[in-house]
Every structure is written in C-alpha cells, then in structure tokens.
Design an enzyme around this catalytic site. Structure first.
Site, PDB file in Angstrom:
ATOM      1  CB  ALA A   1      -0.882  -3.831  -8.368  1.00 45.26           C
ATOM      2  CE1 TYR A   2      -0.601   1.910  -1.662  1.00 45.89           C
ATOM      3  CE2 TYR A   2      -0.544   0.023  -0.179  1.00 45.89           C
ATOM      4  CZ  TYR A   2      -0.422   1.385  -0.396  1.00 45.89           C
ATOM      5  OH  TYR A   2      -0.114   2.213   0.660  1.00 45.89           O
ATOM      6  CB  ALA A   3       1.307  -5.090  -1.384  1.00 51.76           C
TER       7      ALA A   3
END
Length: 240
Positions: A151-153
């Site tokens: 999700a961060y990426a």
C-alpha cells in the site's frame, strides 16, 4: 526602492528528520517558512523560536487537510513553494486490516498533496514565469514495488504520477517535481547489523545525510526550466 519580503516556503511534516533540516536551512537563509506538524515535538518550539510559522494539522481526514489549507491562506497572500514531506510508513500487518492500511497510505500520500495543491494553487500563481514550486517526496520503491509495503509503494507511485499531472496543469508559472529518496539517514535506534545490511543495498554504500536532499531542492528551486521530473536520491539502489 526596498526589496519585497520573500514569500514563505510551506513544508508539510516539518518537525522531524529531513523536513526539520529543510526548515532550518531555509530559515538560515532568511527565507520565511510555514511548517505543518501533527505532534508538538520539542523541535517545533525550536522552529517557532527561529521564526517559523508552525501550524498543527491532522491530515488523517480530508476536512483536516482543507482546514490546514485555510490556516495557510490566513497566514500569507502567497507561497514560494510547497514541499510535501509529510509521510507515513505502514507495512501490511495482521494487526491492521488491509483496507485500513491502504486508506491510511492513500490519505497521507495522495489525498493530502492532491487537495493542498488544488486549495493553495492561487497562492503559487501570479508571481512570474517558473517563480513557484511544488516538490513531492516519493520513494525509490516507486520503480520496483515492495512485497512488505504494498500500500505504501502504491500510494507513493500515485504521488509520482500526480507530479507530472500537476506540472502540466500549473506550467509555466509553477514547476512541479518529485524527489525519490532511499537511505538518506539512519534512525538513532538502528543497530550496526541493520545499518550494514542497508548500506550493502546501494552502489554507493553510504547514508549521505540530509544535505544531499537540501542541495537538490536548492537546485530545483533555482531552475527556471526543470518540471515534471522525478529525481532519484538512492545511491544507485535500484540497480542492485
């Protein structure tokens, strides 16, 4: 004739690490600075004493983002730049639902810059050709993805894409660029084994410190031509 007072640079998440270093860098150059912060660390009091305008902000909701934008408008009739430094690093974890993880990452890395760029664009316009800047902090994982921080990426990849869209929308008055860092500086609690493993992931095998990013930002701000680009500051890590 006197010189007009310089317009402030807005730095989101300016109470720690690179954001804090940037704020002090600009203040040392007698450049007005507005900083957003979520929690009032002792560093925030130091910034206020140094002359920064520090505004508490909650980017966890769209209302909080827009309320912060209104506070900024009340402080200044214009901005020299917006540096989107506020960030969070949340892995996929059995302790947090996947929906919550994705929503949190999109909120801080996509909703906040998207809404602030729209809400504050009039403060950046009207000062001349290439006279204002927006800088997004993304991440080197935009190029390669991440199996533990999906999700961060993905949220940082969306921010990278918005760099080009806002560059098209706001040219030629406002330049919009991104910085994609990796391993700029360690945390105090990082042990020797972790540090060595991290250093081995890059070609240059150093953690260069915040000055590497500050020098790049100084270049971007003085350029009259570069826009819509992403600058990797990663020691060649994607090439390993």
């Amino acid at each position: 004739m006197g010189h007009a007072k310089p317009l402030p640079i807005l730095i989101t998440g300016g109470g720690r690490r690179i954001g804090l270093s940037l704020a002090h860098h600009f203040l040392n150059l007698h450049q007005p600075v507005i900083v957003s912060y979520r929690t009032k660390y002792p560093a925030i009091a130091t910034l206020c004493e140094a002359g920064a305008t520090c505004i508490q902000a909650d980017f966890a909701t769209d209302d909080g983002i827009l309320a912060f934008a209104e506070r900024v408008k009340a402080e200044t009739p214009g901005l020299r730049a917006i540096i989107h430094n506020a960030s969070a690093w949340m892995p996929e974890s059995p302790d947090t639902s996947l929906s919550e993880t994705l929503s949190c990452m999109l909120q801080i890395h996509v909703h906040a810059p998207y809404l602030l760029n729209h809400a504050l664009q009039d403060l950046l316009r009207g000062h001349g050709h290439a006279s204002s800047d927006i800088i997004h902090f993304t991440d080197y994982v935009v190029e390669r993805g991440s199996d533990k921080h999906i999700a961060y990426a993905a949220s940082k990849a969306a921010l990278d894409n918005m760099t080009r869209s806002f560059a098209r929308k706001l040219a030629p008055e406002v330049k919009v660029n991104a910085i994609a860092p990796s391993l700029i500086m360690f945390n105090e609690h990082d042990d020797a084994d972790y540090r060595q493993q991290a250093l081995n992931k890059s070609l240059m095998k150093i953690a260069p410190g915040e000055k590497e990013v500050i020098d790049l930002i100084d270049y971007i701000l003085t350029s009259c031509y570069v826009t819509g680009r992403s600058f990797g500051v990663d020691g060649g890590r994607p090439l390993r």
